[in-house]
Each structure stands twice: as C-alpha cells, then as structure tokens.
Design an enzyme around this catalytic site. Structure first.
Site, PDB file in Angstrom:
ATOM      1  N   HIS A 285      56.093  30.984 107.739  1.00 31.21           N
ATOM      2  CA  HIS A 285      56.897  32.203 107.775  1.00 31.21           C
ATOM      3  C   HIS A 285      57.187  32.688 106.355  1.00 31.21           C
ATOM      4  O   HIS A 285      57.275  31.874 105.437  1.00 31.21           O
ATOM      5  CB  HIS A 285      58.255  31.940 108.446  1.00 31.21           C
ATOM      6  CG  HIS A 285      58.193  31.835 109.932  1.00 31.21           C
ATOM      7  ND1 HIS A 285      58.685  30.749 110.627  1.00 31.21           N
ATOM      8  CD2 HIS A 285      57.720  32.691 110.884  1.00 31.21           C
ATOM      9  CE1 HIS A 285      58.520  30.948 111.928  1.00 31.21           C
ATOM     10  NE2 HIS A 285      57.941  32.107 112.107  1.00 31.21           N
TER      11      HIS A 285
ATOM     12  N   CYS B 140      66.388  28.900 110.232  1.00 32.13           N
ATOM     13  CA  CYS B 140      65.788  28.985 111.585  1.00 32.13           C
ATOM     14  C   CYS B 140      66.746  28.648 112.709  1.00 32.13           C
ATOM     15  O   CYS B 140      66.533  29.056 113.851  1.00 32.13           O
ATOM     16  CB  CYS B 140      64.623  28.014 111.735  1.00 32.13           C
ATOM     17  SG  CYS B 140      63.665  27.776 110.280  1.00 32.13           S
TER      18      CYS B 140
HETATM   19  C1  CIR Z   1      57.435  26.867 114.951  1.00 33.53           C
HETATM   20  O1  CIR Z   1      56.357  26.484 114.459  1.00 33.53           O
HETATM   21  O2  CIR Z   1      57.549  27.969 115.470  1.00 33.53           O
HETATM   22  C2  CIR Z   1      58.620  25.940 114.915  1.00 33.53           C
HETATM   23  N1  CIR Z   1      58.197  24.596 115.054  1.00 33.53           N
HETATM   24  C3  CIR Z   1      59.406  26.130 113.642  1.00 33.53           C
HETATM   25  C4  CIR Z   1      60.024  27.486 113.516  1.00 33.53           C
HETATM   26  C5  CIR Z   1      60.754  27.652 112.254  1.00 33.53           C
HETATM   27  N2  CIR Z   1      61.429  28.910 112.230  1.00 33.53           N
HETATM   28  C6  CIR Z   1      61.663  29.609 111.134  1.00 33.53           C
HETATM   29  O3  CIR Z   1      61.191  29.263 110.060  1.00 33.53           O
HETATM   30  N3  CIR Z   1      62.344  30.730 111.264  1.00 33.53           N
END
Ligand code: CIR
Length: 254
Positions: A163, A249
């Site tokens: 991200h 997140c």
């Molecule tokens: C994913 O790969 O979507 C999740 N395991 C981690 C999401 C992390 N979210 C973020 O950085 N906003």
C-alpha cells in the site's frame, strides 16, 4: 488539523486472522495478535478517542484491517472497494455501521481502492495507485472526495509495495515520514521529509493521533530521530506485521 481525532472504528480479530493475506508467509500467533490489538485500542482510548469496537468476522480473515474498505472524515464517510479478492466482502460488512454513524456516506461505484493507499495531508489527499487501487477507482474516488470538499492527487506507489501508506505517513502539517525509495519521487515536494534509516523501512507507517506519534516497536533509530520533534509512543505490532499490516490499518479515525 488532519490528525485531530475524537472517534475511531476498530474490528476485533477473529481466530481466522492467522490466515490473512501475507507476503511474509509467516503465520502470526492468534493470542499475541489479539493482545497487540487490545493494547492498540487502549492507546487510542488514552489519547481521548471514543472507539466503536465491531465484532470479529471469521469468514473474512483480514477484516481486522478496517482502514482498507472505507474512509472516514468529520463530515462523512466513503465506502471503498478492496482490490484484493478475499477482501471484497469487507465493504458490505462495514457498511451498516457507517450508515448508522455518519450522515453522509458516499460509495465508490467504479474500479477499486483500498484505504491503505490513501494518505491524508494537511491540504490534500493522495491516492496511491497499487495492485489494490486502480486508475478507475482512483478517479472515481477523486469525485467522491470533492463532494466532501477535499482536493486530491493521484500518485504512484513504489513497485512491490503493498500500500502507498506502507511507505509513508503524515506527521504534521509540513512533515512526512518516508522510505528512501519514496523520498526519491517528487510526490512530497512541498514537505519536509524524514527518511527512515537503513533497515528500518517498516517504521514508515507511523500514526499521528492528536499530540502523540505512534511508532511501531522494533525501529530504534527511527524512534530516536522522531523524538527530536514529536512525542513518540512505541506500539508492539510484531504479530500484526506478519500480515503485512501496520499501525494505520487497524482503525478508521475521524
Ligand atoms: C492485506 O494484505 O490486505 C492484509 N493482510 C494487510 C492489510 C494492511 N492494511 C493496510 O496497510 N492498510
């Protein structure tokens, strides 16, 4: 100020969280992750935020990362469309709570976008294109943001980065914390940059909340660098980071 928050939404991790998407290939320990999540909630509460704690949802392992299916502001919310296939239903999961909480809820109708790619600066919002946020979703999101009176700009997430905000965070009106690879871009030309030291790129996802800067544990050089200018509080997210996730997140803030 963009980092002044009084409320947040979090979702408790279900037992299936250990099966969440992960580039690291390492499974987190559920109980330790759960404790990290509880401490995270406590830290936000100690900073004065009222937190809505949503129930865990075992059918959606990554749903603890509530930042990705929505954006929240003091004047409204936007329901996004996660780009990751296994996360698509998180939008419907969080929708009822947003409808109950906000007077205005806009919905992304085209393309896809995840909150981890959206960085709020003082005077504009950056939308990072990535494997999770495409051009169609980004342009549509710009329309929705303008309806809430926010200016935005579409930028590129460095290749291989999950991200956009995995690599940066806004610390105050003029300062941004960035990894060296993002520092090379011209995205933050009007900002003072603090660059994460060698080997500490994982510290780039810090989280400014009111008067305090939350910094992930395990990055001592970055923490020292930041404490010259900010009141730093170190947060343990060792298990959470096995799922490629960081501090921002785990909550939606406004
Ligand atoms: C994913 O790969 O979507 C999740 N395991 C981690 C999401 C992390 N979210 C973020 O950085 N906003």
């Amino acid at each position: 100020m963009f980092y002044e928050f009084s409320r947040a939404i979090v979702r408790s991790p279900g037992k299936t969280v250990i099966n969440g998407l992960s580039e690291t290939g390492i499974k987190p320990d559920y109980l330790t992750l759960k404790n990290e999540h509880l401490s995270y909630i406590k830290s936000l509460q100690n900073l004065g935020l009222t937190i809505d704690i949503l129930e865990s949802e075992d059918s959606l392992p990554d749903s603890v990362f509530v930042e990705d299916p929505a954006l929240t502001f003091k004047n409204g919310a936007i329901l996004l469309h996660p780009g990751a296939h296994s996360r698509k239903k998180e939008r419907a999961l969080i929708k009822p709570h947003l409808m109950e909480t906000f007077d205005r809820v806009h919905e992304l109708k085209k393309g896809y976008a995840e909150g981890g790619d959206i960085l709020r600066l003082n005077d504009e919002i950056l939308i990072g294109l990535s494997d999770r946020t495409n051009q169609l979703g980004a342009v549509e999101l710009q329309n929705l943001l303008s309806q809430l009176d926010y200016q935005s700009r579409i930028v590129e997430t460095p290749k291989g980065v999950l991200h956009f905000k995995s690599d940066c965070s806004a610390l105050d009106e003029e300062t941004v914390l960035v990894t060296p690879r993002l520092a090379k871009s011209e995205i933050f030309n009007n900002h003072e940059l603090i660059v994460t030291p060698e080997g500490e790129y994982g510290a780039a996802n810090a989280l400014r909340v009111n008067e305090v800067l939350l910094v992930p544990n395990g990055y001592p050089k970055t923490a020292e660098l930041l404490s010259d200018k900010f009141e730093v509080k170190i947060i343990d997210i060792f298990e959470v980071s096995k799922l490629d996730a960081g501090l921002s997140c785990m909550s939606l803030r406004w």
